[in-house]
Design an enzyme around this catalytic site. Structure first.
Site, PDB file in Angstrom:
ATOM      1  N   HIS A   1       0.841  -1.204   0.000  1.00 19.02           N
ATOM      2  CA  HIS A   1       0.000   0.000   0.000  1.00 19.02           C
ATOM      3  C   HIS A   1       0.879   1.258   0.000  1.00 19.02           C
ATOM      4  O   HIS A   1       0.631   2.196  -0.757  1.00 19.02           O
ATOM      5  CB  HIS A   1      -0.862   0.064   1.269  1.00 19.02           C
ATOM      6  CG  HIS A   1      -1.911  -0.998   1.396  1.00 19.02           C
ATOM      7  ND1 HIS A   1      -2.017  -1.808   2.495  1.00 19.02           N
ATOM      8  CD2 HIS A   1      -2.912  -1.364   0.562  1.00 19.02           C
ATOM      9  CE1 HIS A   1      -3.050  -2.623   2.358  1.00 19.02           C
ATOM     10  NE2 HIS A   1      -3.601  -2.395   1.180  1.00 19.02           N
TER      11      HIS A   1
ATOM     12  N   LYS B   1     -15.841  -6.954   5.779  1.00 20.96           N
ATOM     13  CA  LYS B   1     -14.712  -7.812   6.164  1.00 20.96           C
ATOM     14  C   LYS B   1     -14.485  -7.710   7.677  1.00 20.96           C
ATOM     15  O   LYS B   1     -14.502  -6.595   8.212  1.00 20.96           O
ATOM     16  CB  LYS B   1     -13.427  -7.343   5.471  1.00 20.96           C
ATOM     17  CG  LYS B   1     -13.405  -7.511   3.963  1.00 20.96           C
ATOM     18  CD  LYS B   1     -12.033  -7.075   3.435  1.00 20.96           C
ATOM     19  CE  LYS B   1     -11.974  -7.052   1.935  1.00 20.96           C
ATOM     20  NZ  LYS B   1     -10.736  -6.458   1.417  1.00 20.96           N
TER      21      LYS B   1
ATOM     22  N   ARG C   1      -2.011  -5.938  -8.396  1.00 19.75           N
ATOM     23  CA  ARG C   1      -0.972  -6.934  -8.144  1.00 19.75           C
ATOM     24  C   ARG C   1      -0.976  -8.040  -9.179  1.00 19.75           C
ATOM     25  O   ARG C   1       0.058  -8.611  -9.483  1.00 19.75           O
ATOM     26  CB  ARG C   1      -1.216  -7.596  -6.769  1.00 19.75           C
ATOM     27  CG  ARG C   1      -0.885  -6.717  -5.602  1.00 19.75           C
ATOM     28  CD  ARG C   1      -1.495  -7.260  -4.328  1.00 19.75           C
ATOM     29  NE  ARG C   1      -2.933  -7.114  -4.336  1.00 19.75           N
ATOM     30  CZ  ARG C   1      -3.716  -7.336  -3.296  1.00 19.75           C
ATOM     31  NH1 ARG C   1      -3.194  -7.759  -2.154  1.00 19.75           N
ATOM     32  NH2 ARG C   1      -5.016  -7.166  -3.382  1.00 19.75           N
TER      33      ARG C   1
HETATM   34  P1  ADP Z   1      -9.847  -3.310  -0.359  1.00 21.58           P
HETATM   35  O1  ADP Z   1     -10.627  -3.939   0.743  1.00 21.58           O
HETATM   36  O2  ADP Z   1     -10.489  -2.097  -0.966  1.00 21.58           O
HETATM   37  O3  ADP Z   1      -9.313  -4.268  -1.387  1.00 21.58           O
HETATM   38  P2  ADP Z   1      -7.147  -3.082   0.598  1.00 21.58           P
HETATM   39  O4  ADP Z   1      -6.690  -2.371   1.825  1.00 21.58           O
HETATM   40  O5  ADP Z   1      -6.948  -4.556   0.569  1.00 21.58           O
HETATM   41  O6  ADP Z   1      -8.650  -2.684   0.434  1.00 21.58           O
HETATM   42  O7  ADP Z   1      -6.475  -2.466  -0.706  1.00 21.58           O
HETATM   43  C1  ADP Z   1      -6.570  -1.122  -1.065  1.00 21.58           C
HETATM   44  C2  ADP Z   1      -5.844  -0.900  -2.390  1.00 21.58           C
HETATM   45  O8  ADP Z   1      -4.475  -1.252  -2.244  1.00 21.58           O
HETATM   46  C3  ADP Z   1      -6.349  -1.744  -3.569  1.00 21.58           C
HETATM   47  O9  ADP Z   1      -6.218  -0.996  -4.756  1.00 21.58           O
HETATM   48  C4  ADP Z   1      -5.390  -2.902  -3.602  1.00 21.58           C
HETATM   49  O10 ADP Z   1      -5.296  -3.456  -4.919  1.00 21.58           O
HETATM   50  C5  ADP Z   1      -4.111  -2.199  -3.219  1.00 21.58           C
HETATM   51  N1  ADP Z   1      -3.138  -3.134  -2.636  1.00 21.58           N
HETATM   52  C6  ADP Z   1      -3.346  -4.074  -1.705  1.00 21.58           C
HETATM   53  N2  ADP Z   1      -2.224  -4.759  -1.427  1.00 21.58           N
HETATM   54  C7  ADP Z   1      -1.271  -4.235  -2.233  1.00 21.58           C
HETATM   55  C8  ADP Z   1       0.107  -4.536  -2.473  1.00 21.58           C
HETATM   56  N3  ADP Z   1       0.725  -5.517  -1.855  1.00 21.58           N
HETATM   57  N4  ADP Z   1       0.769  -3.766  -3.374  1.00 21.58           N
HETATM   58  C9  ADP Z   1       0.131  -2.771  -4.010  1.00 21.58           C
HETATM   59  N5  ADP Z   1      -1.158  -2.470  -3.873  1.00 21.58           N
HETATM   60  C10 ADP Z   1      -1.857  -3.180  -2.997  1.00 21.58           C
END
Ligand code: ADP
Length: 160
Positions: free
Chosen positions: A18, A42, A92
């Site tokens: 992130h 979630k 990803r």
């Molecule tokens: P959501 O519940 O909206 O998927 P997340 O917190 O899992 O929320 O993800 C928020 C954003 O960050 C999404 O665009 C997701 O694709 C991106 N994301 C999650 N993990 C990674 C990672 N390891 N590298 C880059 N982007 C990521």
């Protein structure tokens, strides 16, 4: 016009994946607003306030990044309310691509003035997800290359 991007997510907890997207987004946009969704379906390990503290600490070196707790609502409505004309998301894998494309097309239908922008993940973090981090941390596996230091400490405390 100021280019403001919204980066919405659950951030349970924030990972270096992130943070990579936020950091790179900060170089493209005048401002990045990270919105932490507070009432997602979630099940969450961290409370909204804990997530907020962890994200704020992780982005404190980034001057044009803001962090907000956000009641779940239509993302494009949140963006419009905050004056953001872009939605920033990370990709990803092909799985993310298909999921994100559907969301982006629906968002375009709902508000064509809000443009979705995607960044491919740094390959180092391709396989990193908040849920995998929680699973590994639960069994005391080493997650230090994939999360900010404060998140590692917070996960250790949860496991005690
Ligand atoms: P959501 O519940 O909206 O998927 P997340 O917190 O899992 O929320 O993800 C928020 C954003 O960050 C999404 O665009 C997701 O694709 C991106 N994301 C999650 N993990 C990674 C990672 N390891 N590298 C880059 N982007 C990521």
């Amino acid at each position: 016009m100021k280019k403001i991007a919204l980066f919405p997510g659950s951030f349970d907890p924030i990972t270096l994946g992130h943070l990579d997207i936020i950091t790179r987004g900060g170089k493209i946009f005048d401002e990045v607003i990270v919105t932490i969704l507070t009432n997602t379906s979630k099940a969450s390990l961290f409370s909204p306030e804990e997530k907020e503290m962890l994200v704020k600490e992780a982005v404190k070196g980034l001057p044009n990044v803001k962090v907000l707790l956000q009641e779940e609502a239509l993302t494009v409505e949140v963006a419009k309310k905050l004056g953001a004309n872009y939605l920033l998301r990370g990709i990803r894998s092909v799985k993310d691509f298909e999921y994100e494309r559907d969301i982006a097309l629906m968002n375009r239908h709902l508000a064509s003035e809000v443009e979705s922008v995607f960044l491919f993940t740094d390959p180092k973090y391709n396989f990193v997800s908040s849920s995998m981090i929680k699973e590994v941390a639960k069994f005391k596996g080493d997650i230090s290359p994939y999360v900010p230091k404060n998140v590692k400490e917070a996960l250790l405390q949860k496991g005690e």
